[in-house]
Design a protein around this motif. Structure first.
Motif, PDB file in Angstrom:
ATOM      1  N   THR A 161      32.926  44.164  30.738  1.00 32.58           N
ATOM      2  CA  THR A 161      33.892  43.786  29.712  1.00 32.58           C
ATOM      3  C   THR A 161      35.205  43.417  30.386  1.00 32.58           C
ATOM      4  O   THR A 161      35.410  43.697  31.571  1.00 32.58           O
ATOM      5  CB  THR A 161      34.145  44.958  28.748  1.00 32.58           C
ATOM      6  OG1 THR A 161      34.720  46.040  29.492  1.00 32.58           O
ATOM      7  CG2 THR A 161      32.856  45.403  28.077  1.00 32.58           C
ATOM      8  N   LEU A 162      36.110  42.772  29.648  1.00 31.52           N
ATOM      9  CA  LEU A 162      37.411  42.426  30.211  1.00 31.52           C
ATOM     10  C   LEU A 162      38.153  43.674  30.675  1.00 31.52           C
ATOM     11  O   LEU A 162      38.826  43.658  31.696  1.00 31.52           O
ATOM     12  CB  LEU A 162      38.244  41.647  29.199  1.00 31.52           C
ATOM     13  CG  LEU A 162      37.781  40.225  28.933  1.00 31.52           C
ATOM     14  CD1 LEU A 162      38.632  39.586  27.846  1.00 31.52           C
ATOM     15  CD2 LEU A 162      37.822  39.386  30.193  1.00 31.52           C
ATOM     16  N   ARG A 163      38.041  44.759  29.917  1.00 30.37           N
ATOM     17  CA  ARG A 163      38.703  46.008  30.311  1.00 30.37           C
ATOM     18  C   ARG A 163      38.175  46.484  31.652  1.00 30.37           C
ATOM     19  O   ARG A 163      38.916  46.886  32.529  1.00 30.37           O
ATOM     20  CB  ARG A 163      38.493  47.068  29.219  1.00 30.37           C
ATOM     21  CG  ARG A 163      38.946  48.467  29.551  1.00 30.37           C
ATOM     22  CD  ARG A 163      40.410  48.662  29.972  1.00 30.37           C
ATOM     23  NE  ARG A 163      41.364  47.848  29.292  1.00 30.37           N
ATOM     24  CZ  ARG A 163      42.431  47.299  29.890  1.00 30.37           C
ATOM     25  NH1 ARG A 163      42.655  47.477  31.176  1.00 30.37           N
ATOM     26  NH2 ARG A 163      43.268  46.564  29.221  1.00 30.37           N
ATOM     27  N   ARG A 164      36.859  46.433  31.860  1.00 29.31           N
ATOM     28  CA  ARG A 164      36.273  46.859  33.130  1.00 29.31           C
ATOM     29  C   ARG A 164      36.701  45.952  34.278  1.00 29.31           C
ATOM     30  O   ARG A 164      36.962  46.411  35.381  1.00 29.31           O
ATOM     31  CB  ARG A 164      34.757  46.860  33.047  1.00 29.31           C
ATOM     32  CG  ARG A 164      34.250  48.012  32.270  1.00 29.31           C
ATOM     33  CD  ARG A 164      32.763  48.083  32.384  1.00 29.31           C
ATOM     34  NE  ARG A 164      32.298  49.074  31.448  1.00 29.31           N
ATOM     35  CZ  ARG A 164      31.036  49.281  31.191  1.00 29.31           C
ATOM     36  NH1 ARG A 164      30.109  48.587  31.788  1.00 29.31           N
ATOM     37  NH2 ARG A 164      30.688  50.207  30.333  1.00 29.31           N
ATOM     38  N   LEU A 186      38.728  47.121  37.523  1.00 35.83           N
ATOM     39  CA  LEU A 186      38.221  46.872  38.879  1.00 35.83           C
ATOM     40  C   LEU A 186      39.256  46.146  39.730  1.00 35.83           C
ATOM     41  O   LEU A 186      39.476  46.503  40.890  1.00 35.83           O
ATOM     42  CB  LEU A 186      36.926  46.054  38.817  1.00 35.83           C
ATOM     43  CG  LEU A 186      36.340  45.649  40.170  1.00 35.83           C
ATOM     44  CD1 LEU A 186      35.814  46.871  40.900  1.00 35.83           C
ATOM     45  CD2 LEU A 186      35.231  44.624  39.990  1.00 35.83           C
ATOM     46  N   ILE A 187      39.907  45.141  39.170  1.00 37.97           N
ATOM     47  CA  ILE A 187      40.934  44.403  39.905  1.00 37.97           C
ATOM     48  C   ILE A 187      42.061  45.348  40.318  1.00 37.97           C
ATOM     49  O   ILE A 187      42.523  45.327  41.455  1.00 37.97           O
ATOM     50  CB  ILE A 187      41.474  43.222  39.073  1.00 37.97           C
ATOM     51  CG1 ILE A 187      40.401  42.144  38.914  1.00 37.97           C
ATOM     52  CG2 ILE A 187      42.728  42.638  39.713  1.00 37.97           C
ATOM     53  CD1 ILE A 187      40.764  41.053  37.919  1.00 37.97           C
ATOM     54  N   GLU A 188      42.473  46.199  39.390  1.00 36.30           N
ATOM     55  CA  GLU A 188      43.575  47.125  39.701  1.00 36.30           C
ATOM     56  C   GLU A 188      43.158  48.130  40.774  1.00 36.30           C
ATOM     57  O   GLU A 188      43.915  48.407  41.697  1.00 36.30           O
ATOM     58  CB  GLU A 188      44.029  47.849  38.436  1.00 36.30           C
ATOM     59  CG  GLU A 188      45.276  48.679  38.666  1.00 36.30           C
ATOM     60  CD  GLU A 188      45.970  49.050  37.376  1.00 36.30           C
ATOM     61  OE1 GLU A 188      47.119  49.506  37.460  1.00 36.30           O
ATOM     62  OE2 GLU A 188      45.375  48.899  36.287  1.00 36.30           O
ATOM     63  N   LYS A 189      41.929  48.632  40.673  1.00 30.36           N
ATOM     64  CA  LYS A 189      41.452  49.619  41.640  1.00 30.36           C
ATOM     65  C   LYS A 189      41.312  49.008  43.043  1.00 30.36           C
ATOM     66  O   LYS A 189      41.710  49.585  44.034  1.00 30.36           O
ATOM     67  CB  LYS A 189      40.103  50.174  41.190  1.00 30.36           C
ATOM     68  CG  LYS A 189      39.592  51.310  42.071  1.00 30.36           C
ATOM     69  CD  LYS A 189      38.208  51.761  41.650  1.00 30.36           C
ATOM     70  CE  LYS A 189      38.299  52.484  40.322  1.00 30.36           C
ATOM     71  NZ  LYS A 189      36.995  53.012  39.898  1.00 30.36           N
ATOM     72  N   GLY A 249      46.331  42.603  32.189  1.00 33.08           N
ATOM     73  CA  GLY A 249      45.900  42.910  30.835  1.00 33.08           C
ATOM     74  C   GLY A 249      44.600  42.180  30.570  1.00 33.08           C
ATOM     75  O   GLY A 249      44.040  41.529  31.460  1.00 33.08           O
ATOM     76  N   LEU A 250      44.140  42.249  29.334  1.00 36.48           N
ATOM     77  CA  LEU A 250      42.868  41.595  29.007  1.00 36.48           C
ATOM     78  C   LEU A 250      42.952  40.086  29.151  1.00 36.48           C
ATOM     79  O   LEU A 250      42.027  39.443  29.646  1.00 36.48           O
ATOM     80  CB  LEU A 250      42.441  41.972  27.580  1.00 36.48           C
ATOM     81  CG  LEU A 250      42.212  43.472  27.345  1.00 36.48           C
ATOM     82  CD1 LEU A 250      41.744  43.704  25.916  1.00 36.48           C
ATOM     83  CD2 LEU A 250      41.230  44.031  28.335  1.00 36.48           C
ATOM     84  N   ALA A 260      42.906  39.212  32.886  1.00 33.59           N
ATOM     85  CA  ALA A 260      41.563  39.387  33.449  1.00 33.59           C
ATOM     86  C   ALA A 260      40.668  38.223  33.038  1.00 33.59           C
ATOM     87  O   ALA A 260      39.897  37.703  33.842  1.00 33.59           O
ATOM     88  CB  ALA A 260      40.965  40.712  32.987  1.00 33.59           C
ATOM     89  N   ARG A 261      40.791  37.801  31.784  1.00 32.33           N
ATOM     90  CA  ARG A 261      40.011  36.656  31.303  1.00 32.33           C
ATOM     91  C   ARG A 261      40.355  35.399  32.092  1.00 32.33           C
ATOM     92  O   ARG A 261      39.488  34.624  32.478  1.00 32.33           O
ATOM     93  CB  ARG A 261      40.290  36.443  29.812  1.00 32.33           C
ATOM     94  CG  ARG A 261      39.539  35.299  29.205  1.00 32.33           C
ATOM     95  CD  ARG A 261      39.895  35.184  27.710  1.00 32.33           C
ATOM     96  NE  ARG A 261      39.230  34.083  27.108  1.00 32.33           N
ATOM     97  CZ  ARG A 261      39.682  32.825  27.129  1.00 32.33           C
ATOM     98  NH1 ARG A 261      40.812  32.534  27.732  1.00 32.33           N
ATOM     99  NH2 ARG A 261      39.009  31.867  26.559  1.00 32.33           N
ATOM    100  N   ARG A 262      41.637  35.208  32.359  1.00 25.00           N
ATOM    101  CA  ARG A 262      42.080  34.037  33.111  1.00 25.00           C
ATOM    102  C   ARG A 262      41.513  34.055  34.539  1.00 25.00           C
ATOM    103  O   ARG A 262      41.104  33.031  35.066  1.00 25.00           O
ATOM    104  CB  ARG A 262      43.611  34.000  33.136  1.00 25.00           C
ATOM    105  CG  ARG A 262      44.167  32.690  33.603  1.00 25.00           C
ATOM    106  CD  ARG A 262      45.668  32.627  33.390  1.00 25.00           C
ATOM    107  NE  ARG A 262      45.978  32.615  31.967  1.00 25.00           N
ATOM    108  CZ  ARG A 262      46.854  33.424  31.382  1.00 25.00           C
ATOM    109  NH1 ARG A 262      47.521  34.313  32.085  1.00 25.00           N
ATOM    110  NH2 ARG A 262      47.078  33.326  30.097  1.00 25.00           N
ATOM    111  N   VAL A 263      41.494  35.228  35.166  1.00 25.09           N
ATOM    112  CA  VAL A 263      40.922  35.352  36.509  1.00 25.09           C
ATOM    113  C   VAL A 263      39.463  34.938  36.489  1.00 25.09           C
ATOM    114  O   VAL A 263      39.015  34.157  37.332  1.00 25.09           O
ATOM    115  CB  VAL A 263      41.079  36.797  37.053  1.00 25.09           C
ATOM    116  CG1 VAL A 263      40.232  37.003  38.292  1.00 25.09           C
ATOM    117  CG2 VAL A 263      42.533  37.100  37.367  1.00 25.09           C
TER     118      VAL A 263
END
Length: 164
Positions: A106-109, A113-116, A123-124, A127-130
């Motif tokens: 999901t976008l949240r996951r 993952l990116i932050e970790k 934000g969501l 993450a979608r843009r990435v």
């Protein structure tokens, strides 16, 4: 329209190229204007919109060559610059880790993952843009099928029997 074209008319799409190449394009446009070319011809020559050429010219008139410089984009370092950010790398092949209600990405996951991994908070929407723009991944919905599905019975059912 493919990913590498730029019409300059939609207002939301960025032209392709590194910040340095885009700055070179702005400098080329100013050189053409200074040589006497019209805004329209310059826009066509540098594959840009007329309004962008006018804006660049105004920036040049106000700030000289400094007015054409690339301005830093606010926010953190792009997440796709890390050594491990390979769309086909280990993170791209694994199922999401435990601790979530489903095993779907999901976008949240993705944001977690990116932050970790890279220390960059998204934000969501970010993450979608990435996923969509930087990695060119597509939205995919898993196919829902019953666990008890019997492929042989389905194949038999689909075959015509009797005089039809």
């Amino acid at each position: 329209m493919d990913n590498h074209s730029y019409s300059g008319m939609d207002g939301g799409m960025r032209p392709p190229g590194s910040p340095q190449r885009l700055e070179q394009r702005r400098r080329k446009a100013i050189a053409l204007l200074r040589s006497g070319e019209t805004y329209q011809k310059v826009a066509w020559a540098v594959k840009s919109s007329l309004s962008s050429v006018v804006r660049w010219h105004q920036a040049y008139q106000q700030g000289g060559k400094q007015g054409l410089r690339t301005k830093p984009i606010p926010g953190g370092r792009p997440a796709d610059t890390g050594p491990d950010c390979d769309p086909d790398g280990p993170a791209g092949r694994r199922r999401p880790k435990a601790g979530y209600a489903t095993d779907l990405w999901t976008l949240r996951r993705v944001a977690d993952l990116i932050e970790k991994r890279f220390g960059v908070h998204y934000g969501l929407t970010g993450a979608r843009r990435v996923l969509l723009q930087r990695l060119e991944w597509t939205w995919q919905k898993p196919e829902r099928r019953a666990m008890e599905r019997n492929e042989e019975a389905i194949a038999k059912w689909k075959r015509p029997t009797g005089p039809i």
